[in-house]
Design an enzyme around this catalytic site. Structure first.
Site, PDB file in Angstrom:
ATOM      1  N   THR A 136      -3.684   7.424  -0.890  1.00 24.79           N
ATOM      2  CA  THR A 136      -4.170   6.031  -1.025  1.00 24.79           C
ATOM      3  C   THR A 136      -5.087   5.521   0.112  1.00 24.79           C
ATOM      4  OG1 THR A 136      -2.407   5.686  -2.606  1.00 24.79           O
ATOM      5  CG2 THR A 136      -3.702   3.821  -1.806  1.00 24.79           C
TER       6      THR A 136
ATOM      7  N   ASP B  49      -2.120   5.747  -5.844  1.00 25.54           N
ATOM      8  CA  ASP B  49      -3.066   6.785  -6.525  1.00 25.54           C
ATOM      9  C   ASP B  49      -2.428   7.714  -7.300  1.00 25.54           C
ATOM     10  OD1 ASP B  49      -2.659   9.821  -4.706  1.00 25.54           O
ATOM     11  OD2 ASP B  49      -1.393   8.196  -4.145  1.00 25.54           O
TER      12      ASP B  49
ATOM     13  N   PHE C  33       0.829  -1.281  -0.211  1.00 25.63           N
ATOM     14  CA  PHE C  33      -0.065   0.027   0.136  1.00 25.63           C
ATOM     15  C   PHE C  33       0.798   1.410   0.213  1.00 25.63           C
ATOM     16  CE2 PHE C  33      -3.008  -2.979   2.091  1.00 25.63           C
ATOM     17  CZ  PHE C  33      -4.148  -2.962   1.265  1.00 25.63           C
ATOM     18  N   ASP C  34       0.653   2.453  -0.910  1.00 25.55           N
ATOM     19  CA  ASP C  34       0.920   3.759  -0.552  1.00 25.55           C
ATOM     20  C   ASP C  34       0.276   4.167   0.445  1.00 25.55           C
ATOM     21  OD1 ASP C  34       2.020   6.079  -1.589  1.00 25.55           O
ATOM     22  OD2 ASP C  34       0.082   6.354  -2.249  1.00 25.55           O
ATOM     23  N   MET C  35       0.709   5.369   0.889  1.00 22.21           N
ATOM     24  CA  MET C  35      -0.077   6.052   1.864  1.00 22.21           C
ATOM     25  C   MET C  35      -0.782   7.317   1.572  1.00 22.21           C
ATOM     26  SD  MET C  35       1.694   7.231   5.566  1.00 22.21           S
ATOM     27  CE  MET C  35       2.101   8.683   5.104  1.00 22.21           C
TER      28      MET C  35
END
Length: 225
Positions: free
Chosen positions: A11, A164, A6-8
């Site tokens: 996102t 994102d 996961f990107d933070m």
């Protein structure tokens, strides 16, 4: 699929807007106003390039280290005031964990700020975290994603990234990882390794498995750089 990366910012959390607040405040302190074009170009990029873009946008020559330190201070203040989740992100993360999949947080944000963010995101929700100041080259280079997979002991064909931005998507792609793209602040162009969704609302671990099965083993794998 064994792992979800996961990107933070933009996102899992709506923190791109918080970065905008901090960047706008820094621009004022530097004697100018940040343009919308410059801000769009910064999305997903490490702090160093973002500072360079800001200085160029303002037409000034300043010490990059001093501006970086001040941006970190300003962003920390904004982060501590509260970090909103992106729609559906909390629920998806919980479902991925419940499904027994490994998880990594892979972000361009520096460790000191990620530690603040983890108070909202939950430290136990991630098996590993890779921050922007912990790799030799940040996004759009593949290093952050390669490092996350190394720490998790998983291969690219067994992983799916959730991003994102164009910068983060390219980083995952170069690492050989298929990407679920949920654009937030800027558009992301299509690509053979990229599945798209308008939101994470109603997305589940099963949804990610379906996406991975479709996009996780294409001819594009192996374009690492």
């Amino acid at each position: 699929m064994r792992a979800v990366l996961f990107d933070m910012d933009g996102t899992l959390t709506d923190s791109e807007k918080l970065w905008t607040i901090a960047l706008e405040r820094l621009a004022v302190e530097l004697g100018g106003t940040m343009s919308a074009q410059a801000r769009a170009a910064m999305v997903g990029k490490p702090i160093g390039p973002a500072i360079a873009l800001l200085h160029a946008d303002l037409g000034i020559e300043r010490d990059a280290a001093a501006s970086t330190a001040r941006l970190m201070e300003l962003t920390g203040e904004v982060f501590r005031a509260g970090m909103p989740w992106r729609p559906g992100a909390r629920e998806l993360l919980a479902d991925v964990r419940a499904a027994g999949l490994a998880t990594a947080l892979v972000t361009a944000t520096y460790r000191s700020l990620v530690e603040i963010a983890l108070e909202t995101l939950g430290r136990d929700n991630f098996d590993v975290t890779v921050c922007g100041d912990e790799v030799a080259r940040g996004k759009p280079h593949p290093d952050p994603y390669l490092r996350a997979m190394e720490l998790l002991d998983v291969a690219a064909p067994n992983s799916l990234a959730v991003e994102d931005s164009p910068t983060g998507t390219r980083a995952a792609e170069l690492a050989g990882v298929a990407v679920l793209v949920v654009p937030s602040e800027v558009p992301v162009p299509p690509g053979p390794a990229r599945a798209f969704a308008p939101t994470l609302v109603s997305m589940t671990a099963g949804s990610l498995r379906t996406i991975h099965a479709e996009f996780g083993a294409g001819d594009w794998v192996g374009v690492q750089s």
